[in-house]
Design an enzyme around this catalytic site. Structure first.
Site, PDB file in Angstrom:
ATOM      1  N   SER A 115       0.879  -1.296   0.005  1.00  0.00           N
ATOM      2  CA  SER A 115      -0.102   0.017   0.029  1.00  0.00           C
ATOM      3  C   SER A 115       0.801   1.239   0.133  1.00  0.00           C
ATOM      4  O   SER A 115       0.393   2.352  -0.201  1.00  0.00           O
ATOM      5  CB  SER A 115      -0.930   0.060   1.065  1.00  0.00           C
ATOM      6  N   LYS A 117       0.013   3.753  -2.729  1.00  0.00           N
ATOM      7  CA  LYS A 117      -1.172   4.637  -2.473  1.00  0.00           C
ATOM      8  C   LYS A 117      -0.449   6.087  -2.518  1.00  0.00           C
ATOM      9  O   LYS A 117      -1.079   7.101  -2.601  1.00  0.00           O
ATOM     10  CB  LYS A 117      -1.881   4.392  -1.309  1.00  0.00           C
ATOM     11  N   SER A 159      -6.534   3.512   4.286  1.00  0.00           N
ATOM     12  CA  SER A 159      -5.812   2.766   3.352  1.00  0.00           C
ATOM     13  C   SER A 159      -6.806   1.664   2.525  1.00  0.00           C
ATOM     14  O   SER A 159      -6.357   0.722   2.167  1.00  0.00           O
ATOM     15  CB  SER A 159      -4.782   1.780   3.988  1.00  0.00           C
ATOM     16  N   LYS A 197       2.928   6.518   5.403  1.00  0.00           N
ATOM     17  CA  LYS A 197       2.001   5.378   4.878  1.00  0.00           C
ATOM     18  C   LYS A 197       2.379   4.001   5.478  1.00  0.00           C
ATOM     19  O   LYS A 197       3.643   3.800   5.333  1.00  0.00           O
ATOM     20  CB  LYS A 197       1.873   5.525   3.288  1.00  0.00           C
TER      21      LYS A 197
END
Length: 381
Positions: free
Chosen positions: A61, A64, A121, A225
């Site tokens: 992730s 992202k 997320s 993140k």
């Protein structure tokens, strides 16, 4: 402490890699329970320590960040607005992994989707944004790769907007550091608005931010993140600001959520403890002047567009030395911002990095007589 020497060519995402084994003045890097990592100074991108920074791995992730970067770019261009409503597709709704729990056919604002993607997320939110921007996730992946190339992410290839597993979807700790620095630098207000959020509630479902370091006040962490898949392991990009100094850490392949947080904090603490950031010169001020041939002027002011700020091991600041070299012959026309020389830094005689020096003004071609005269001088020089 040295306070003024030369300005810094920093905001072009040039990463300075320091060969630690060859430089006795550098502190011993930390040993971390992870596969690869990078600790970088913001905004220069100077790497303070790294382990396998160019090894390609599944970014999970962390992907992202690029989806957010492109969304922020779209908002800045007014193609979309925060209150623009996006209709949720079946593909977005059916996405696996983490979700913000939007429903097919619902109209969801871009602002809510950003919160769902960044804080929760949500893979569903990421796909919805990708489809709104590019028409399909496949088209969006092309935009991601184009932007990655522009940012200098040489070892990255995106296949989707989420980071869901795909053998062709890869990045590196070094490339993710480039992306994180670019997002904070290019979108500081958006970074402050979204990435420090500890929780977001949508559709009567509250989900916490998975970045544990947001709750560690003394860490200075205010983003960025997390990521996890079975292939990628536990990953974390953290950005921390203490005083006037910001560091960005990227840690890939830890074995647990707790480990990625504790090891990232160890990395950040090491950077703050053993290095200090020094502004050697102010941006836009002339470092020197170089000889120019065949121009309407015989000399050009040179320097750097931004403050020259570099991290130096704390006991070594007074030993920092600089050498400026011109690229000769420098022949007009010369454009402002053109690389015209090199700044070489050393500590106690050992190399510490090289940086391109830029022209601070334009130099147009001179008249025919001056060009001819300089041609003769160059011939005999």
């Amino acid at each position: 402490m040295i306070r003024r020497l030369f300005p810094f060519f920093s905001l072009c995402l040039i990463i300075l890699s320091l060969p630690a084994q060859a430089q006795s003045f550098l502190p011993a890097p930390p040993a971390l329970a992870a596969t690869s990592w990078v600790l970088a100074e913001f905004p220069s991108g100077q790497i303070l320590t790294a382990e396998k920074p160019d090894e390609q791995r599944a970014p999970a992730s962390l992907t992202k960040l690029m989806t957010a970067y492109l969304t922020f770019s779209t908002l800045r261009q007014n193609t979309l607005k925060l209150d623009s409503l996006i209709t949720v597709s079946e593909k977005a709704w059916r996405s696996g992994g983490s979700k913000m729990f939007i429903k097919v056919g619902d109209s969801v604002s871009v602002g809510d989707l950003l919160m769902g993607m960044i804080v929760q997320s949500g893979n569903d939110a990421s796909i919805a944004l990708a489809e709104a921007i590019a028409g399909s996730e496949e088209n969006f992946a092309q935009l991601m790769n184009r932007e990655a190339a522009r940012l200098g992410m040489k070892n990255t290839h995106f296949v989707n907007a989420t980071g869901l597993p795909d053998p062709a979807h890869v990045s590196t700790a070094g490339d993710m550091a480039l992306l994180a620095i670019a997002l904070i630098r290019d979108f500081p207000e958006e970074y402050a608005r979204y990435y420090s959020q500890k929780e977001y509630r949508y559709n009567n479902i509250s989900q916490p931010n998975r970045n544990r370091l947001l709750w560690v006040e003394q860490s200075g962490v205010d983003g960025m993140k997390t990521g996890f898949t079975a292939t990628a392991g536990y990953c974390l990009i953290s950005s921390a600001k203490r005083g006037d100094r910001r560091l960005v850490s990227v840690l890939l392949g830890a074995d647990s959520d707790r480990t990625r947080a504790s090891e990232s904090l160890t990395l950040l603490n090491w950077g703050y403890q053993f290095f200090e950031a020094i502004r050697l010169y102010s941006g836009g001020q002339a470092v020197s002047s170089f000889r120019v041939w065949k121009g309407d002027k015989s000399a050009i002011k040179v320097g750097f567009p931004h403050d020259f700020v570099i991290a130096v091991p704390k006991p070594e600041a007074s030993k920092l030395e600089a050498k400026l070299t011109s690229l000769q012959p420098l022949i007009a026309p010369v454009k402002k911002g053109q690389a015209v020389g090199t700044l070489s830094l050393s500590i106690a005689g050992q190399p510490y990095g090289e940086f391109p020096v830029q022209a601070l003004e334009d130099i147009a071609p001179g008249g025919w007589f001056s060009r001819l005269f300089d041609s003769f001088r160059l011939w005999f020089s």
